[in-house]
Design a protein around this motif. Structure first.
Motif, PDB file in Angstrom:
ATOM      1  N   GLU A  93       8.164  22.286  34.242  1.00  0.00           N
ATOM      2  CA  GLU A  93       8.773  23.600  34.002  1.00  0.00           C
ATOM      3  C   GLU A  93      10.257  23.631  34.381  1.00  0.00           C
ATOM      4  OE1 GLU A  93       6.205  26.379  36.043  1.00  0.00           O
ATOM      5  OE2 GLU A  93       4.435  25.493  35.099  1.00  0.00           O
ATOM      6  N   ARG A  94      10.786  22.474  34.779  1.00  0.00           N
ATOM      7  CA  ARG A  94      12.208  22.333  35.134  1.00  0.00           C
ATOM      8  C   ARG A  94      12.630  23.331  36.208  1.00  0.00           C
ATOM      9  NH1 ARG A  94      12.306  21.116  29.502  1.00  0.00           N
ATOM     10  NH2 ARG A  94      13.149  19.044  29.149  1.00  0.00           N
ATOM     11  N   LYS A  95      11.864  23.368  37.286  1.00  0.00           N
ATOM     12  CA  LYS A  95      12.218  24.218  38.420  1.00  0.00           C
ATOM     13  C   LYS A  95      12.068  23.397  39.689  1.00  0.00           C
ATOM     14  CE  LYS A  95       8.865  27.164  37.397  1.00  0.00           C
ATOM     15  NZ  LYS A  95       7.826  28.193  37.422  1.00  0.00           N
ATOM     16  N   SER A  96      12.635  23.867  40.754  1.00  0.00           N
ATOM     17  CA  SER A  96      12.541  23.121  42.010  1.00  0.00           C
ATOM     18  C   SER A  96      11.132  23.253  42.594  1.00  0.00           C
ATOM     19  CB  SER A  96      13.569  23.629  43.018  1.00  0.00           C
ATOM     20  OG  SER A  96      13.202  24.907  43.501  1.00  0.00           O
ATOM     21  N   ILE A  97      10.729  22.224  43.318  1.00  0.00           N
ATOM     22  CA  ILE A  97       9.438  22.278  44.005  1.00  0.00           C
ATOM     23  C   ILE A  97       9.449  23.435  44.998  1.00  0.00           C
ATOM     24  CG2 ILE A  97       7.875  21.035  45.563  1.00  0.00           C
ATOM     25  CD1 ILE A  97       8.838  18.427  44.207  1.00  0.00           C
ATOM     26  N   MET A 126      -0.113  41.385  37.465  1.00  0.00           N
ATOM     27  CA  MET A 126       0.102  40.401  38.528  1.00  0.00           C
ATOM     28  C   MET A 126       1.450  39.702  38.350  1.00  0.00           C
ATOM     29  SD  MET A 126      -2.544  37.506  39.834  1.00  0.00           S
ATOM     30  CE  MET A 126      -2.261  36.609  41.359  1.00  0.00           C
ATOM     31  N   GLU A 127       1.781  39.326  37.126  1.00  0.00           N
ATOM     32  CA  GLU A 127       3.060  38.673  36.861  1.00  0.00           C
ATOM     33  C   GLU A 127       4.232  39.586  37.198  1.00  0.00           C
ATOM     34  OE1 GLU A 127       2.909  37.309  32.799  1.00  0.00           O
ATOM     35  OE2 GLU A 127       1.265  35.931  33.251  1.00  0.00           O
ATOM     36  N   ALA A 128       4.107  40.868  36.893  1.00  0.00           N
ATOM     37  CA  ALA A 128       5.180  41.819  37.205  1.00  0.00           C
ATOM     38  C   ALA A 128       5.368  41.927  38.717  1.00  0.00           C
ATOM     39  CB  ALA A 128       4.869  43.187  36.602  1.00  0.00           C
ATOM     40  N   GLU A 129       4.288  41.964  39.457  1.00  0.00           N
ATOM     41  CA  GLU A 129       4.375  42.045  40.919  1.00  0.00           C
ATOM     42  C   GLU A 129       4.948  40.750  41.496  1.00  0.00           C
ATOM     43  OE1 GLU A 129       4.046  44.029  44.622  1.00  0.00           O
ATOM     44  OE2 GLU A 129       4.253  44.672  42.550  1.00  0.00           O
ATOM     45  N   GLU A 130       4.522  39.607  40.957  1.00  0.00           N
ATOM     46  CA  GLU A 130       5.100  38.323  41.395  1.00  0.00           C
ATOM     47  C   GLU A 130       6.605  38.313  41.167  1.00  0.00           C
ATOM     48  OE1 GLU A 130       1.235  35.455  40.499  1.00  0.00           O
ATOM     49  OE2 GLU A 130       3.025  35.248  39.280  1.00  0.00           O
ATOM     50  N   THR A 131       7.027  38.737  39.990  1.00  0.00           N
ATOM     51  CA  THR A 131       8.443  38.750  39.634  1.00  0.00           C
ATOM     52  C   THR A 131       9.228  39.650  40.579  1.00  0.00           C
ATOM     53  OG1 THR A 131       7.901  38.296  37.333  1.00  0.00           O
ATOM     54  CG2 THR A 131      10.076  39.240  37.763  1.00  0.00           C
ATOM     55  N   ARG A 132       8.676  40.821  40.903  1.00  0.00           N
ATOM     56  CA  ARG A 132       9.342  41.769  41.812  1.00  0.00           C
ATOM     57  C   ARG A 132       9.519  41.144  43.197  1.00  0.00           C
ATOM     58  NH1 ARG A 132       8.407  45.008  45.742  1.00  0.00           N
ATOM     59  NH2 ARG A 132       6.176  44.624  45.859  1.00  0.00           N
ATOM     60  N   VAL A 139      14.235  34.059  44.118  1.00  0.00           N
ATOM     61  CA  VAL A 139      13.611  33.024  43.303  1.00  0.00           C
ATOM     62  C   VAL A 139      13.595  33.532  41.855  1.00  0.00           C
ATOM     63  CG1 VAL A 139      11.464  31.746  42.843  1.00  0.00           C
ATOM     64  CG2 VAL A 139      12.209  32.149  45.206  1.00  0.00           C
ATOM     65  N   PRO A 140      14.096  32.725  40.908  1.00  0.00           N
ATOM     66  CA  PRO A 140      14.128  33.156  39.510  1.00  0.00           C
ATOM     67  C   PRO A 140      12.736  33.507  38.974  1.00  0.00           C
ATOM     68  CG  PRO A 140      15.370  31.119  39.808  1.00  0.00           C
ATOM     69  CD  PRO A 140      14.640  31.385  41.096  1.00  0.00           C
ATOM     70  N   ASN A 141      12.730  34.411  38.001  1.00  0.00           N
ATOM     71  CA  ASN A 141      11.495  34.831  37.349  1.00  0.00           C
ATOM     72  C   ASN A 141      10.812  33.623  36.695  1.00  0.00           C
ATOM     73  OD1 ASN A 141       9.534  35.848  35.628  1.00  0.00           O
ATOM     74  ND2 ASN A 141      10.814  37.470  34.807  1.00  0.00           N
TER      75      ASN A 141
END
Length: 146
Positions: A93-97, A126-132, A139-141
């Motif tokens: 996913e090309r993101k940092s560990i 759940m995704e919306a809460e994680e993103t918030r 941490v980027p979305n």
């Protein structure tokens, strides 16, 4: 297990690191986990472990004979992460560990608070809460470019 395990107390809960690759790739793992759980409003122990351990637990408890990125247990509240799976996902996913670890800690914390993602409506919530929560942790979305 690679090392006997190191732990840090977290209000009666612990952060246990049994696979030394976690420390090599995420030196500030304990700080990240503590902060993520705090922002998510969750108290739980966390084990940063290896694929073999998670695979055994996933088979024993869920009947799935493969490792998974994160397992969450309600009693006692515990979140376990498998290094190999997390590393592969982060690379793909090309993101940092480190950011992926933070996301999965938040994901596990939300499961412990009753969130789920088996149905589309639940997954969106759940995704919306994680993103918030992740935004508060800088941490980027993780859902933005899927």
């Amino acid at each position: 297990m690679d090392e006997p395990g190191s732990s840090s107390p977290l209000g009666g809960f612990e952060i246990i690191i049994t696979d030394r690759r976690w420390r090599a790739h995420v030196p500030d793992a304990v700080r990240r986990i503590t902060r993520a759980l705090s922002v998510a409003g969750c108290a739980a122990s966390v084990a940063l472990t290896d694929d073999r351990t998670v695979k055994q637990l996933n088979f024993r408890d869920r009947g799935k004979n493969k490792p998974t990125n994160v397992l969450t247990y309600e009693q006692p509240p515990e979140i376990l992460l498998a290094f190999g799976v997390v590393e592969k996902e982060a690379r793909r996913e090309r993101k940092s560990i480190a950011n992926h670890l933070t996301h999965l800690i938040v994901h596990g914390a939300l499961h412990l608070q009753g969130y789920d993602h088996h149905h589309p409506g639940e997954a969106r919530e759940m995704e919306a809460e994680e993103t918030r929560i992740l935004a508060r942790l800088s941490v980027p979305n993780p859902w933005k470019n899927r």
